[in-house]
Design a protein around this motif. Structure first.
Motif, mmCIF file in Angstrom:
data_model
loop_
_atom_site.group_PDB
_atom_site.id
_atom_site.type_symbol
_atom_site.label_atom_id
_atom_site.label_comp_id
_atom_site.label_asym_id
_atom_site.label_seq_id
_atom_site.Cartn_x
_atom_site.Cartn_y
_atom_site.Cartn_z
ATOM 1 N N LEU A 114 -8.056 -6.302 -1.179
ATOM 2 C CA LEU A 114 -7.400 -7.479 -0.619
ATOM 3 C C LEU A 114 -8.407 -8.621 -0.498
ATOM 4 C CD1 LEU A 114 -4.968 -8.896 0.714
ATOM 5 C CD2 LEU A 114 -5.797 -8.023 2.906
ATOM 6 N N GLY A 115 -9.617 -8.307 -0.050
ATOM 7 C CA GLY A 115 -10.650 -9.326 0.040
ATOM 8 C C GLY A 115 -10.977 -9.947 -1.305
ATOM 9 N N ASP A 174 -8.580 -2.467 1.734
ATOM 10 C CA ASP A 174 -9.121 -3.668 2.365
ATOM 11 C C ASP A 174 -10.083 -4.398 1.432
ATOM 12 O OD1 ASP A 174 -9.591 -5.140 5.115
ATOM 13 O OD2 ASP A 174 -11.578 -4.785 4.255
ATOM 14 N N TYR A 175 -10.922 -3.650 0.741
ATOM 15 C CA TYR A 175 -11.877 -4.266 -0.195
ATOM 16 C C TYR A 175 -11.152 -5.088 -1.259
ATOM 17 C CZ TYR A 175 -15.088 -4.711 -4.108
ATOM 18 O OH TYR A 175 -15.826 -5.221 -5.151
ATOM 19 N N ASN A 198 -11.006 -7.504 5.940
ATOM 20 C CA ASN A 198 -10.220 -8.458 5.157
ATOM 21 C C ASN A 198 -8.759 -8.491 5.592
ATOM 22 O OD1 ASN A 198 -12.311 -9.388 3.247
ATOM 23 N ND2 ASN A 198 -12.323 -7.247 2.611
ATOM 24 N N ILE A 199 -8.206 -7.330 5.927
ATOM 25 C CA ILE A 199 -6.847 -7.302 6.470
ATOM 26 C C ILE A 199 -6.827 -8.005 7.819
ATOM 27 C CG2 ILE A 199 -4.912 -5.848 7.182
ATOM 28 C CD1 ILE A 199 -6.028 -3.678 5.288
ATOM 29 N N ASP A 200 -7.849 -7.754 8.628
ATOM 30 C CA ASP A 200 -7.941 -8.407 9.940
ATOM 31 C C ASP A 200 -8.045 -9.923 9.783
ATOM 32 O OD1 ASP A 200 -8.010 -5.804 10.781
ATOM 33 O OD2 ASP A 200 -10.127 -5.821 11.320
ATOM 34 N N LYS A 251 -12.279 0.533 9.348
ATOM 35 C CA LYS A 251 -12.838 -0.813 9.190
ATOM 36 C C LYS A 251 -12.039 -1.557 8.124
ATOM 37 C CE LYS A 251 -17.534 0.433 10.617
ATOM 38 N NZ LYS A 251 -17.144 1.760 11.143
ATOM 39 N N THR A 252 -11.352 -2.618 8.558
ATOM 40 C CA THR A 252 -10.503 -3.402 7.656
ATOM 41 C C THR A 252 -10.733 -4.894 7.886
ATOM 42 O OG1 THR A 252 -8.717 -3.163 9.280
ATOM 43 C CG2 THR A 252 -8.713 -1.628 7.410
ATOM 44 N N SER A 291 -9.781 1.779 3.707
ATOM 45 C CA SER A 291 -10.840 0.782 3.566
ATOM 46 C C SER A 291 -10.946 0.255 2.144
ATOM 47 C CB SER A 291 -12.185 1.377 3.997
ATOM 48 O OG SER A 291 -12.232 1.578 5.387
ATOM 49 N N THR A 338 0.833 -1.189 0.000
ATOM 50 C CA THR A 338 0.000 0.000 0.000
ATOM 51 C C THR A 338 0.875 1.249 0.000
ATOM 52 O OG1 THR A 338 -0.139 0.180 2.416
ATOM 53 C CG2 THR A 338 -1.721 -1.282 1.317
ATOM 54 N N ILE A 379 -4.775 0.553 10.909
ATOM 55 C CA ILE A 379 -5.531 -0.625 10.515
ATOM 56 C C ILE A 379 -6.133 -1.203 11.791
ATOM 57 C CG2 ILE A 379 -5.342 -2.957 9.538
ATOM 58 C CD1 ILE A 379 -2.967 -1.852 7.891
#
Length: 493
Positions: free
Chosen positions: A225-226, A222-223, A60-62, A57-58, A219, A40, A48
């Motif tokens: 990555l998911g 994160d999207y 997918n990273i979480d 709000k993350t 965020s 990133t 994060i």
């Protein structure tokens, strides 16, 4: 010259012999793994959810962190875009790459681990932010500028359309979260009234709105990555693909980006893959360690020019055993003149500043950007707290010492505290040895400031000056500097 040629051919022979076979973390023979390096832009390590941010709000990273290994003490070698990336791709310190300052292109002749993987049969692709110059073209089978506001929109299609007969390395580098903010439906919308404001920033309405835009882009990362993880699962690739999530530098706010405090130089760093332990580790890791680690996981010999140390041995158990005792980092020119060096050892951070007469600015700490401008106004009106006034300090201390467990933001410099003198002397010697062995130098004709505090170009014919390390031809030096306490010369004790 003859010795260097012999070393190269020995490395090449070992690589060819090993190229067809890899071993997993348990030492079993297996087909060569795939790698996704998700990099990133300008996302600070604490921004994060799984690293403690209460706003962003993350999920997918979480989830990646829950299924993999989260590193609490991963450090960049520079909190500056292009020097950090040049260091990552070479596995070398910024002053050893020949590209230590912002916008320096990587010069010819530098080792690049994606090129080594490519030569060993990997399909290598870079999509999104490059910022390393034209030399990296030879390291990748495909280079894409990326699609969409964050550059991530073509990443799933790249995985779908890749050659199926080769293992792959995907260097996916987002433009998120780099200024200026761009909004879409892939990132979460945050209310400025509800965002978390880090303590080094002024808590005002402009800064809160600025942070809401930043968290939106976090965020969006994160999207995507998911989406990538879903595609890997669909293709049944999760069992033999390593995913590393990280950033290139600290967040684009005052006292963070470019700086050698944890808010600038630490990176979120999560590793997921076959045999990787789950949980958290406090092991020290430098981003120059990525190159040797991926080469080893691919079953390849590590090129002797790489200065990093593989962290493969402790991926399977998550312990600190075998990890570094020291990490080092640099702050060189990034719009404003700078030469600072940092070493982290156990609970200690030591920083040395060659230009204490200069303010420690970055573009993001000037009036050019909203949070910076509000901070300057608050300071002028006597509204700031001490921890928000670092960028206004001139002259600066030539040395800084912090105990990070007691002072996680490095607000309280204890360099003059009597009971820490022995630790200070030790870390001075550690720094001296690293500088000596890796050929670092303070330029006699350093690159000057380019802009003023309003983001305008200064008058006159601006041009770059001497680079750190140039006087000692550091770009040709392969010594690693000290990794562990036992590497320190006896005189240091």
């Amino acid at each position: 010259m003859m010795a260097d040629q012999v070393k190269y051919w020995l490395w090449w022979i070992l690589t060819v012999l090993a190229a067809g076979i890899s071993t997993n973390l348990h030492g079993q023979a297996t087909k060569r793994p795939n790698f996704i390096l998700f990099i990133t832009d300008d996302i600070g390590w604490g921004d994060i959810a799984c690293y403690g941010n209460p706003t962003v709000k993350t999920p997918n990273i979480d989830s990646l962190a829950n299924k993999g290994l989260l590193f609490e003490n991963a450090y960049l070698t520079a909190s500056s875009c292009s020097p950090s990336r040049a260091s990552l791709i070479t596995g070398r310190y910024p002053h050893n790459t020949g590209a230590p300052e912002l916008h320096d292109p990587l010069p010819p002749g530098q080792v690049m681990f994606p090129q080594l993987l490519k030569e060993a049969g990997y399909y290598t692709v870079l999509s999104g932010k490059n910022h390393m110059g034209p030399q990296v073209k030879q390291a990748f089978s495909l280079i894409s500028p990326g699609k969409g506001p964050g550059g991530e929109e073509d990443w799933v299609s790249i995985i779908k359309t890749r050659p199926r007969d080769k293992p792959f390395l995907a260097w996916f580098a987002s433009y998120d979260a780099h200024r200026d903010w761009q909004f879409d439906d892939k990132g979460t919308a945050y209310s400025p009234d509800a965002v978390f404001v880090p303590p080094m920033l002024y808590d005002g309405p402009v800064t809160r709105s600025d942070l809401a835009g930043y968290y939106h882009e976090v965020s969006r990362v994160d999207y995507y990555l998911g989406a990538l993880m879903e595609e890997l699962e669909r293709q049944q690739l999760l069992d033999h693909t390593y995913v590393i999530f990280m950033s290139d530098n600290g967040s684009p706010f005052p006292r963070n980006k470019t700086r050698l405090y944890d808010s600038g130089i630490k990176t979120p760093f999560i590793v997921y893959g076959p045999g990787v332990a789950t949980g958290r580790t406090k092991a020290l890791v430098s981003t120059i360690d990525v190159a040797p680690t991926l080469l080893e996981l691919a079953g390849m010999a590590v090129d002797g020019r790489i200065q990093g140390q593989s962290f493969r041995p402790f991926l399977k158990n998550g312990t600190k055993k075998g990890s570094r005792d020291f990490v080092f980092a640099e702050h060189n020119w990034h719009v404003f003149q700078a030469h600072q060096r940092m070493v982290r050892y156990k609970d200690w951070v030591y920083i040395r500043n060659a230009f204490p007469e200069k303010a420690a600015y970055a573009a993001e700490s000037t009036r050019h950007y909203p949070a910076g401008n509000e901070l300057w106004d608050a300071y002028d009106n006597g509204l700031t707290r001490k921890e928000q006034e670092d960028i206004f300090r001139v002259p600066r201390p030539p040395e800084e010492l912090y105990r990070v467990t007691a002072d996680p933001h490095q607000f309280h410099n204890v360099v003059n505290t009597k009971r820490y003198r022995k630790k200070l002397r030790f870390l001075r010697k550690v720094m001296d040895q690293w500088i000596d062995e890796t050929g670092d130098t303070v330029p006699e004709n350093p690159t000057p400031d380019r802009d003023d505090i309003y983001g305008n170009r200064l008058p006159g014919d601006w041009q770059k000056g001497e680079k750190p390390g140039a006087a000692k031809h550091a770009e040709k030096i392969t010594k690693k500097g000290p990794l562990r306490k036992r590497d320190i010369r006896a005189a240091a004790y």
